[in-house]
Scaffold this motif. Structure first.
Motif, PDB file in Angstrom:
ATOM      1  N   THR A  63       0.837  -1.193   0.000  1.00 12.77           N
ATOM      2  CA  THR A  63       0.000   0.000   0.000  1.00 12.77           C
ATOM      3  C   THR A  63       0.879   1.252   0.000  1.00 12.77           C
ATOM      4  OG1 THR A  63      -0.114  -0.033   2.394  1.00 12.77           O
ATOM      5  CG2 THR A  63      -1.870  -1.164   1.208  1.00 12.77           C
ATOM      6  N   PRO A  64       0.354   2.380  -0.482  1.00 10.70           N
ATOM      7  CA  PRO A  64       1.164   3.608  -0.520  1.00 10.70           C
ATOM      8  C   PRO A  64       1.467   4.107   0.888  1.00 10.70           C
ATOM      9  CG  PRO A  64      -1.089   4.048  -1.209  1.00 10.70           C
ATOM     10  CD  PRO A  64      -0.966   2.564  -1.057  1.00 10.70           C
ATOM     11  N   ASN A  65       2.699   4.597   1.080  1.00 11.00           N
ATOM     12  CA  ASN A  65       3.123   5.052   2.399  1.00 11.00           C
ATOM     13  C   ASN A  65       3.358   6.552   2.473  1.00 11.00           C
ATOM     14  OD1 ASN A  65       3.158   2.502   3.625  1.00 11.00           O
ATOM     15  ND2 ASN A  65       5.080   2.047   2.611  1.00 11.00           N
ATOM     16  N   ILE A  66       3.914   7.139   1.408  1.00  9.98           N
ATOM     17  CA  ILE A  66       4.269   8.559   1.424  1.00  9.98           C
ATOM     18  C   ILE A  66       3.892   9.180   0.088  1.00  9.98           C
ATOM     19  CG2 ILE A  66       6.189  10.201   1.521  1.00  9.98           C
ATOM     20  CD1 ILE A  66       7.615   8.296   3.365  1.00  9.98           C
ATOM     21  N   ALA A  67       3.362  10.398   0.130  1.00  7.60           N
ATOM     22  CA  ALA A  67       3.111  11.183  -1.072  1.00  7.60           C
ATOM     23  C   ALA A  67       3.953  12.453  -0.981  1.00  7.60           C
ATOM     24  CB  ALA A  67       1.640  11.540  -1.199  1.00  7.60           C
ATOM     25  N   ILE A  68       4.570  12.819  -2.102  1.00  6.68           N
ATOM     26  CA  ILE A  68       5.384  14.025  -2.156  1.00  6.68           C
ATOM     27  C   ILE A  68       4.700  14.995  -3.114  1.00  6.68           C
ATOM     28  CG2 ILE A  68       7.624  15.004  -2.732  1.00  6.68           C
ATOM     29  CD1 ILE A  68       8.774  12.170  -2.287  1.00  6.68           C
ATOM     30  N   VAL A  69       4.392  16.185  -2.633  1.00  2.00           N
ATOM     31  CA  VAL A  69       3.793  17.232  -3.451  1.00  2.00           C
ATOM     32  C   VAL A  69       4.827  18.347  -3.562  1.00  2.00           C
ATOM     33  CG1 VAL A  69       1.903  18.873  -3.674  1.00  2.00           C
ATOM     34  CG2 VAL A  69       1.497  16.647  -2.623  1.00  2.00           C
ATOM     35  N   HIS A  70       5.245  18.641  -4.802  1.00  6.03           N
ATOM     36  CA  HIS A  70       6.261  19.652  -5.044  1.00  6.03           C
ATOM     37  C   HIS A  70       5.650  20.738  -5.923  1.00  6.03           C
ATOM     38  CE1 HIS A  70      10.643  20.575  -6.403  1.00  6.03           C
ATOM     39  NE2 HIS A  70      10.137  21.507  -5.642  1.00  6.03           N
TER      40      HIS A  70
ATOM     41  N   TRP B 204       5.871  16.596   2.196  1.00  5.20           N
ATOM     42  CA  TRP B 204       5.851  15.141   2.349  1.00  5.20           C
ATOM     43  C   TRP B 204       4.638  14.772   3.197  1.00  5.20           C
ATOM     44  CZ3 TRP B 204      10.088  11.683   1.102  1.00  5.20           C
ATOM     45  CH2 TRP B 204      11.103  12.306   0.396  1.00  5.20           C
ATOM     46  N   LEU B 205       3.761  13.952   2.645  1.00  4.92           N
ATOM     47  CA  LEU B 205       2.552  13.548   3.356  1.00  4.92           C
ATOM     48  C   LEU B 205       2.635  12.070   3.730  1.00  4.92           C
ATOM     49  CD1 LEU B 205      -0.004  15.232   0.966  1.00  4.92           C
ATOM     50  CD2 LEU B 205       0.748  16.062   3.183  1.00  4.92           C
ATOM     51  N   PRO B 206       2.649  11.745   5.007  1.00  2.00           N
ATOM     52  CA  PRO B 206       2.688  10.333   5.423  1.00  2.00           C
ATOM     53  C   PRO B 206       1.307   9.695   5.261  1.00  2.00           C
ATOM     54  CG  PRO B 206       2.687  11.752   7.335  1.00  2.00           C
ATOM     55  CD  PRO B 206       2.720  12.650   6.129  1.00  2.00           C
ATOM     56  N   LEU B 207       1.148   8.903   4.221  1.00  2.00           N
ATOM     57  CA  LEU B 207      -0.144   8.294   3.926  1.00  2.00           C
ATOM     58  C   LEU B 207      -0.500   7.167   4.888  1.00  2.00           C
ATOM     59  CD1 LEU B 207      -0.005   8.209   0.041  1.00  2.00           C
ATOM     60  CD2 LEU B 207      -1.134   9.867   1.511  1.00  2.00           C
ATOM     61  N   PHE B 208       0.499   6.598   5.557  1.00  2.00           N
ATOM     62  CA  PHE B 208       0.191   5.506   6.486  1.00  2.00           C
ATOM     63  C   PHE B 208      -0.635   6.004   7.669  1.00  2.00           C
ATOM     64  CE2 PHE B 208       4.397   7.081   7.598  1.00  2.00           C
ATOM     65  CZ  PHE B 208       4.270   7.330   8.953  1.00  2.00           C
ATOM     66  N   LEU B 209      -0.594   7.311   7.948  1.00  2.00           N
ATOM     67  CA  LEU B 209      -1.436   7.861   9.012  1.00  2.00           C
ATOM     68  C   LEU B 209      -2.903   7.930   8.609  1.00  2.00           C
ATOM     69  CD1 LEU B 209       0.818  10.751  10.364  1.00  2.00           C
ATOM     70  CD2 LEU B 209       0.446   8.488  11.351  1.00  2.00           C
ATOM     71  N   LEU B 210      -3.177   7.812   7.310  1.00  2.00           N
ATOM     72  CA  LEU B 210      -4.558   7.827   6.847  1.00  2.00           C
ATOM     73  C   LEU B 210      -5.280   6.512   7.130  1.00  2.00           C
ATOM     74  CD1 LEU B 210      -4.202   9.702   3.457  1.00  2.00           C
ATOM     75  CD2 LEU B 210      -5.060  10.578   5.625  1.00  2.00           C
ATOM     76  N   TRP B 211      -4.546   5.487   7.563  1.00  2.00           N
ATOM     77  CA  TRP B 211      -5.202   4.223   7.883  1.00  2.00           C
ATOM     78  C   TRP B 211      -6.103   4.359   9.104  1.00  2.00           C
ATOM     79  CZ3 TRP B 211      -5.957   0.559   4.660  1.00  2.00           C
ATOM     80  CH2 TRP B 211      -5.060   0.357   3.618  1.00  2.00           C
ATOM     81  N   ILE B 212      -5.788   5.295  10.002  1.00  2.00           N
ATOM     82  CA  ILE B 212      -6.625   5.482  11.194  1.00  2.00           C
ATOM     83  C   ILE B 212      -8.023   5.944  10.810  1.00  2.00           C
ATOM     84  CG2 ILE B 212      -6.844   6.768  13.360  1.00  2.00           C
ATOM     85  CD1 ILE B 212      -3.715   6.760  13.414  1.00  2.00           C
ATOM     86  N   PRO B 213      -8.173   7.036  10.028  1.00  2.00           N
ATOM     87  CA  PRO B 213      -9.541   7.392   9.616  1.00  2.00           C
ATOM     88  C   PRO B 213     -10.134   6.401   8.628  1.00  2.00           C
ATOM     89  CG  PRO B 213      -7.977   8.995   8.769  1.00  2.00           C
ATOM     90  CD  PRO B 213      -7.223   8.072   9.655  1.00  2.00           C
ATOM     91  N   ALA B 214      -9.289   5.701   7.872  1.00  2.00           N
ATOM     92  CA  ALA B 214      -9.804   4.710   6.924  1.00  2.00           C
ATOM     93  C   ALA B 214     -10.510   3.575   7.658  1.00  2.00           C
ATOM     94  CB  ALA B 214      -8.674   4.159   6.063  1.00  2.00           C
ATOM     95  N   ILE B 215      -9.993   3.210   8.811  1.00  2.00           N
ATOM     96  CA  ILE B 215     -10.648   2.160   9.604  1.00  2.00           C
ATOM     97  C   ILE B 215     -12.015   2.645  10.085  1.00  2.00           C
ATOM     98  CG2 ILE B 215     -10.500   0.905  11.790  1.00  2.00           C
ATOM     99  CD1 ILE B 215      -7.465   0.720  11.282  1.00  2.00           C
ATOM    100  N   LEU B 216     -12.087   3.931  10.458  1.00  2.00           N
ATOM    101  CA  LEU B 216     -13.364   4.480  10.898  1.00  2.00           C
ATOM    102  C   LEU B 216     -14.371   4.604   9.749  1.00  2.00           C
ATOM    103  CD1 LEU B 216     -12.037   7.269  13.270  1.00  2.00           C
ATOM    104  CD2 LEU B 216     -12.978   5.044  13.910  1.00  2.00           C
ATOM    105  N   LEU B 217     -13.879   4.827   8.531  1.00  2.00           N
ATOM    106  CA  LEU B 217     -14.747   4.976   7.362  1.00  2.00           C
ATOM    107  C   LEU B 217     -14.995   3.653   6.634  1.00  2.00           C
ATOM    108  CD1 LEU B 217     -13.313   8.291   5.931  1.00  2.00           C
ATOM    109  CD2 LEU B 217     -15.436   7.967   7.199  1.00  2.00           C
ATOM    110  N   ALA B 218     -14.442   2.566   7.142  1.00  2.00           N
ATOM    111  CA  ALA B 218     -14.568   1.265   6.485  1.00  2.00           C
ATOM    112  C   ALA B 218     -16.021   0.844   6.239  1.00  2.00           C
ATOM    113  CB  ALA B 218     -13.831   0.193   7.281  1.00  2.00           C
ATOM    114  N   PRO B 219     -16.942   1.079   7.149  1.00  2.00           N
ATOM    115  CA  PRO B 219     -18.328   0.699   6.837  1.00  2.00           C
ATOM    116  C   PRO B 219     -18.886   1.419   5.614  1.00  2.00           C
ATOM    117  CG  PRO B 219     -18.093   1.094   9.181  1.00  2.00           C
ATOM    118  CD  PRO B 219     -16.817   1.517   8.537  1.00  2.00           C
ATOM    119  N   PHE B 220     -18.501   2.682   5.420  1.00  2.00           N
ATOM    120  CA  PHE B 220     -18.972   3.419   4.252  1.00  2.00           C
ATOM    121  C   PHE B 220     -18.321   2.916   2.966  1.00  2.00           C
ATOM    122  CE2 PHE B 220     -19.464   6.426   7.808  1.00  2.00           C
ATOM    123  CZ  PHE B 220     -20.849   6.512   7.780  1.00  2.00           C
TER     124      PHE B 220
END
Length: 86
Positions: free
Chosen positions: A2-9, A21-37
């Motif tokens: 799965t993607p871990n980091i996004a770089i926006v320049h 630098w955006l750490p995408l692995f931190l998005l797994w926390i809200p992703a778990i909360l949004l999993a039912p949707f």
């Protein structure tokens, strides 16, 4: 994988350039909360498109895992935006 980091320049011709630098692995926390949707969306896609439940989940997972290596470059009138997903 799965993607871990996004770089926006961002590059401006007459202004400050910056790289974010955006750490995408931190998005797994809200992703778990949004999993039912997400599952509800997969269910609706399954009913509309007529594909099997496991095929829709497999397609979603393949799409998510294919994101690393994505390189998007946009340039207009001297402004440049680069988005890379690692």
């Amino acid at each position: 994988m799965t993607p871990n980091i996004a770089i926006v320049h961002l590059k401006y011709p007459h202004g400050p350039n910056f790289r974010l630098w955006l750490p995408l692995f931190l998005l797994w926390i809200p992703a778990i909360l949004l999993a039912p949707f997400v599952l509800l969306g997969l269910l609706i896609a399954r009913l509309v498109a007529g594909v099997s439940w496991w095929q829709s989940i497999a397609t979603f997972w393949e799409l998510l895992c294919s994101l690393p290596g994505t390189d998007v470059r946009v340039s207009t009138e001297g402004n440049h935006v680069l988005v890379r997903i690692l």
